[in-house]
Design an enzyme around this catalytic site. Sequence first.
Site, PDB file in Angstrom:
ATOM      1  N   ASP A   1     -43.687 -33.494  41.582  1.00  0.00           N
ATOM      2  CA  ASP A   1     -42.732 -33.910  42.494  1.00  0.00           C
ATOM      3  C   ASP A   1     -43.726 -34.930  43.610  1.00  0.00           C
ATOM      4  O   ASP A   1     -44.343 -34.190  44.341  1.00  0.00           O
ATOM      5  CB  ASP A   1     -41.989 -32.749  43.231  1.00  0.00           C
ATOM      6  CG  ASP A   1     -41.101 -33.230  44.166  1.00  0.00           C
ATOM      7  OD1 ASP A   1     -41.432 -34.277  44.891  1.00  0.00           O
ATOM      8  OD2 ASP A   1     -40.543 -32.378  44.708  1.00  0.00           O
TER       9      ASP A   1
ATOM     10  N   ILE B   1     -58.531 -20.278  35.171  1.00  0.00           N
ATOM     11  CA  ILE B   1     -59.938 -19.766  34.970  1.00  0.00           C
ATOM     12  C   ILE B   1     -61.001 -20.676  35.385  1.00  0.00           C
ATOM     13  O   ILE B   1     -61.864 -20.422  35.731  1.00  0.00           O
ATOM     14  CB  ILE B   1     -60.004 -19.405  33.436  1.00  0.00           C
ATOM     15  CG1 ILE B   1     -61.330 -18.850  33.258  1.00  0.00           C
ATOM     16  CG2 ILE B   1     -59.564 -20.565  32.402  1.00  0.00           C
ATOM     17  CD1 ILE B   1     -61.403 -18.097  31.784  1.00  0.00           C
TER      18      ILE B   1
ATOM     19  N   LYS C   1     -60.277 -30.556  21.538  1.00  0.00           N
ATOM     20  CA  LYS C   1     -59.153 -31.040  20.938  1.00  0.00           C
ATOM     21  C   LYS C   1     -59.297 -32.590  21.036  1.00  0.00           C
ATOM     22  O   LYS C   1     -58.738 -33.162  20.127  1.00  0.00           O
ATOM     23  CB  LYS C   1     -57.847 -30.429  21.648  1.00  0.00           C
ATOM     24  CG  LYS C   1     -56.700 -30.472  20.551  1.00  0.00           C
ATOM     25  CD  LYS C   1     -55.239 -29.733  20.758  1.00  0.00           C
ATOM     26  CE  LYS C   1     -54.599 -30.617  21.861  1.00  0.00           C
ATOM     27  NZ  LYS C   1     -54.142 -29.868  22.950  1.00  0.00           N
TER      28      LYS C   1
ATOM     29  N   MET D   1     -55.106 -18.695  29.567  1.00  0.00           N
ATOM     30  CA  MET D   1     -56.238 -19.478  28.488  1.00  0.00           C
ATOM     31  C   MET D   1     -57.301 -18.657  28.560  1.00  0.00           C
ATOM     32  O   MET D   1     -58.504 -19.258  28.877  1.00  0.00           O
ATOM     33  CB  MET D   1     -56.432 -20.757  28.838  1.00  0.00           C
ATOM     34  CG  MET D   1     -54.982 -21.692  29.012  1.00  0.00           C
ATOM     35  SD  MET D   1     -54.390 -22.231  27.822  1.00  0.00           S
ATOM     36  CE  MET D   1     -55.684 -23.425  27.321  1.00  0.00           C
TER      37      MET D   1
ATOM     38  N   ARG E   1     -49.308 -24.438  42.157  1.00  0.00           N
ATOM     39  CA  ARG E   1     -47.891 -24.160  42.690  1.00  0.00           C
ATOM     40  C   ARG E   1     -47.683 -22.906  43.122  1.00  0.00           C
ATOM     41  O   ARG E   1     -46.935 -22.696  44.291  1.00  0.00           O
ATOM     42  CB  ARG E   1     -46.796 -24.039  41.289  1.00  0.00           C
ATOM     43  CG  ARG E   1     -46.603 -25.677  40.764  1.00  0.00           C
ATOM     44  CD  ARG E   1     -45.764 -25.395  39.481  1.00  0.00           C
ATOM     45  NE  ARG E   1     -46.707 -24.985  38.426  1.00  0.00           N
ATOM     46  CZ  ARG E   1     -46.210 -24.695  37.049  1.00  0.00           C
ATOM     47  NH1 ARG E   1     -44.956 -25.199  36.942  1.00  0.00           N
ATOM     48  NH2 ARG E   1     -46.810 -24.280  36.068  1.00  0.00           N
TER      49      ARG E   1
ATOM     50  N   TYR F   1     -54.982 -35.230  26.195  1.00  0.00           N
ATOM     51  CA  TYR F   1     -56.068 -35.579  26.577  1.00  0.00           C
ATOM     52  C   TYR F   1     -56.619 -37.034  26.988  1.00  0.00           C
ATOM     53  O   TYR F   1     -56.885 -37.350  28.057  1.00  0.00           O
ATOM     54  CB  TYR F   1     -57.289 -35.005  25.758  1.00  0.00           C
ATOM     55  CG  TYR F   1     -57.447 -33.520  25.830  1.00  0.00           C
ATOM     56  CD1 TYR F   1     -56.633 -32.743  26.863  1.00  0.00           C
ATOM     57  CD2 TYR F   1     -58.232 -32.676  24.680  1.00  0.00           C
ATOM     58  CE1 TYR F   1     -56.828 -31.222  26.733  1.00  0.00           C
ATOM     59  CE2 TYR F   1     -58.371 -31.340  24.736  1.00  0.00           C
ATOM     60  CZ  TYR F   1     -57.580 -30.795  25.706  1.00  0.00           C
ATOM     61  OH  TYR F   1     -57.723 -29.467  25.674  1.00  0.00           O
TER      62      TYR F   1
END
Length: 358
Positions: free
Chosen positions: A55, A16, A116, A184, A37, A149
């Site tokens: 990776d 988003i 958070k 989300m 990805r 975070y």
Amino acid sequence: MENTENIALVVGATGITGSNLAEELLAQGWKTYGLSRNPNNSIEGLLPVKADLLDEQNLMEALKDLSPTHVYFTTWMRNDTEEENIRINSMLVRNLLNVLSPKKSVQHVALVTGLKHYLGPFEAYVKEGKLPETPVREEHPRLPLPNFYYAQEDEIYKASERDGFTWSIHRPHTVVGYAVGNLMNIGATLAVYASICKETGRKFIWPGSEAQWNGVSDVTDAGILAKQLVWASTTESAKNQAFNITNGDIFRWKWLWKRLADWFGVESEGFNGTIRPLEKEIENNQKIWKAIAEKNNLKETNLDRLSSAWHTDLDLGRPLEVMCDLSKSRKLGFTAYKSTEDSFIEVFKRLRAENIIP
């Protein structure tokens, strides 16, 4: 008019935040690459880069011909424990910056985290019995708790010292916006829930806490967040700083909830003395959604791909009112503003136009 000096790499371009940021950068004429990805080609002009951040070999290969000037980190991976969140999410940042380091092209790195940072996990303040101080301000110290975070920020600070780029950290409240298949997304989750209520004649029931229902709140439109990301990465006085970011208005959910229900033509019901989690309210509605989707020829018949009730429950279930202080970026000249009601209704309209809700 293409902005030839600036080459943006948006990490997490299908999410988003990332997809709205990519659209903003392209609108401002930037050459923009979107790393994910599983890239999708839904944004015209975005140059897709398929890579796995976990990776390093794969990343080197994917980025070998790419020398971005501005990196925007908008992704994270959800894990079962905070320790695992820290390990994985710091690795995502570290791997990318390590791979880009020898190119010496990066001038600025922006990282999107969230509130958070100030609030920590719910269990922590429930257990301690003392609530975080609101409105939250950027100068608030870190909490003495594990938090991915902080780990992501620390990776950026380290790489910035090593490679000499500037940085900015962006802390949105609940992000509202349009992005398909993104977990989300309170906008899509509430739209799907309201559509189910309409189909079944149920009430649109407030799933959260009393403090959130009655308290003052704010949210962050993905478009406003995108504007702040570009602003901070191109404004001298905003560099090497952290910024809160919300729409700039405040509201109470007890006012907004009815407005959202009215838009869908359903009856709303407010806080009734207990928290009634949305995850529980819609967990057995897969069949109902499939029927709604088939009846209306909708694009997505799988409820789990559209709704992230668990995340909405976390936001709306907090035992305190939460809002951000925006003085810091305002004083430096960032003045973008958005009505929160408009944020939600624009998402609902787009979901309808794209044939995702009836």
